[in-house]
Design a protein around this motif. Structure first.
Motif, PDB file in Angstrom:
ATOM      1  N   UNK A   1      -6.757  -4.388   1.866  1.00  0.00           N
ATOM      2  CA  UNK A   1      -6.650  -2.963   1.554  1.00  0.00           C
ATOM      3  C   UNK A   1      -5.806  -2.255   2.612  1.00  0.00           C
ATOM      4  N   UNK A   2      -6.036  -2.590   3.877  1.00  0.00           N
ATOM      5  CA  UNK A   2      -5.248  -2.014   4.974  1.00  0.00           C
ATOM      6  C   UNK A   2      -3.769  -2.318   4.775  1.00  0.00           C
ATOM      7  N   UNK A   3      -3.442  -3.559   4.381  1.00  0.00           N
ATOM      8  CA  UNK A   3      -2.044  -3.950   4.159  1.00  0.00           C
ATOM      9  C   UNK A   3      -1.430  -3.203   2.977  1.00  0.00           C
ATOM     10  N   UNK A   4      -2.223  -2.927   1.935  1.00  0.00           N
ATOM     11  CA  UNK A   4      -1.703  -2.169   0.794  1.00  0.00           C
ATOM     12  C   UNK A   4      -1.353  -0.747   1.234  1.00  0.00           C
ATOM     13  N   UNK A   5      -2.221  -0.134   2.035  1.00  0.00           N
ATOM     14  CA  UNK A   5      -1.970   1.234   2.510  1.00  0.00           C
ATOM     15  C   UNK A   5      -0.758   1.250   3.443  1.00  0.00           C
ATOM     16  N   UNK A   6      -0.673   0.286   4.361  1.00  0.00           N
ATOM     17  CA  UNK A   6       0.484   0.205   5.260  1.00  0.00           C
ATOM     18  C   UNK A   6       1.781  -0.040   4.482  1.00  0.00           C
ATOM     19  N   UNK A   7       1.710  -0.881   3.464  1.00  0.00           N
ATOM     20  CA  UNK A   7       2.886  -1.174   2.655  1.00  0.00           C
ATOM     21  C   UNK A   7       3.420   0.053   1.948  1.00  0.00           C
ATOM     22  N   UNK A   8       2.521   0.889   1.440  1.00  0.00           N
ATOM     23  CA  UNK A   8       2.949   2.093   0.733  1.00  0.00           C
ATOM     24  C   UNK A   8       3.454   3.172   1.695  1.00  0.00           C
ATOM     25  N   UNK A   9       2.938   3.212   2.924  1.00  0.00           N
ATOM     26  CA  UNK A   9       3.379   4.249   3.864  1.00  0.00           C
ATOM     27  C   UNK A   9       4.600   3.805   4.672  1.00  0.00           C
ATOM     28  N   UNK A  10       4.551   2.604   5.277  1.00  0.00           N
ATOM     29  CA  UNK A  10       5.645   2.163   6.144  1.00  0.00           C
ATOM     30  C   UNK A  10       6.495   1.069   5.512  1.00  0.00           C
ATOM     31  N   UNK A  11       5.875   0.154   4.783  1.00  0.00           N
ATOM     32  CA  UNK A  11       6.570  -0.998   4.229  1.00  0.00           C
ATOM     33  C   UNK A  11       6.562  -2.137   5.233  1.00  0.00           C
TER      34      UNK A  11
ATOM     35  N   UNK B   1      14.644  -8.632   4.919  1.00  0.00           N
ATOM     36  CA  UNK B   1      13.848  -8.594   3.698  1.00  0.00           C
ATOM     37  C   UNK B   1      12.823  -7.483   3.846  1.00  0.00           C
ATOM     38  N   UNK B   2      12.828  -6.522   2.913  1.00  0.00           N
ATOM     39  CA  UNK B   2      11.905  -5.389   2.973  1.00  0.00           C
ATOM     40  C   UNK B   2      11.138  -5.277   1.669  1.00  0.00           C
ATOM     41  N   UNK B   3       9.906  -4.747   1.762  1.00  0.00           N
ATOM     42  CA  UNK B   3       9.106  -4.532   0.568  1.00  0.00           C
ATOM     43  C   UNK B   3       7.778  -3.884   0.918  1.00  0.00           C
ATOM     44  N   UNK B   4       7.007  -3.546  -0.109  1.00  0.00           N
ATOM     45  CA  UNK B   4       5.709  -2.906   0.109  1.00  0.00           C
ATOM     46  C   UNK B   4       4.563  -3.909   0.101  1.00  0.00           C
ATOM     47  N   UNK B   5       4.813  -5.116  -0.397  1.00  0.00           N
ATOM     48  CA  UNK B   5       3.772  -6.138  -0.488  1.00  0.00           C
ATOM     49  C   UNK B   5       3.975  -7.164   0.625  1.00  0.00           C
ATOM     50  N   UNK B   6       3.054  -7.218   1.580  1.00  0.00           N
ATOM     51  CA  UNK B   6       3.186  -8.093   2.738  1.00  0.00           C
ATOM     52  C   UNK B   6       3.292  -9.563   2.336  1.00  0.00           C
TER      53      UNK B   6
END
Length: 177
Positions: free
Chosen positions: A72-82, A132-137
């Motif tokens: 869940x933490x990674x999903x939130x970080x992915x949406x805010x910072x990527x 390589x960039x994205x929202x999903x770690x």
């Protein structure tokens, strides 16, 4: 026992977190990410924080507690910072170029390697660095690992595709008489 699971996750401004049955839904604008917990943990949202609780006292319950909290933490970080991974290409004649939704790699083989860039991933090339960039770690790491696997670095000359922060242990070559 998990010490990760104990920590509440702060919800940043602009990110919305909901619990729908056994599913945690994190959204920011049009981007929506879902995490199915299969009822293994209790999820609670209070005081602009996401808190996870264990279902039981067994070892598996503890493991799920920390795992779902981290996901869940990674999903939130992915949406805010990527998330971002950088690969470095070393070798004479080794190069990469992005053509549309394809990454074209020339890594010393008799043919170029065309790698289809998955949906939700952004790839850019600058000199010999592939970013390589994205929202999903998980997806960013998987794409980086797949590109690296085309030509992993070798220990004698260091030729190949490696992570920028990766250290290649070099071996001495054979010595002449």
């Amino acid at each position: 026992m998990s010490r990760i699971g104990k920590k509440p996750i702060d919800i940043p401004a602009g990110v919305e977190v909901k619990v729908e049955g056994t599913e945690v839904v994190v959204s920011k604008g049009k981007d929506v990410k879902r995490l199915e917990t299969h009822g293994r943990v209790d999820v609670e949202i209070k005081d602009n924080q996401v808190v996870f609780h264990r279902k039981g006292d067994d070892k598996a319950s503890s493991a799920f507690w920390g795992t779902y909290r981290s996901l869940t933490q990674n999903m939130i970080l992915g949406l805010t910072q990527g998330f971002e991974k950088k690969l470095e290409i070393n070798g004479v004649g080794y190069r990469a170029a992005v053509k549309g939704k394809t990454l074209e790699l020339q890594l010393g083989y008799s043919h170029p390697i065309n790698y289809e860039i998955p949906e939700g991933i952004e790839v850019s090339v600058e000199k010999n660095i592939v970013t390589i960039k994205g929202t999903d770690k998980q997806k960013v790491g998987q794409v980086a690992a797949e590109i690296r696997a085309f030509r992993p670095p070798e220990p004698y000359k260091g030729k190949g595709v490696k992570y920028v922060d990766e250290v290649i242990l070099r071996k001495a070559g054979k010595t002449g008489k």
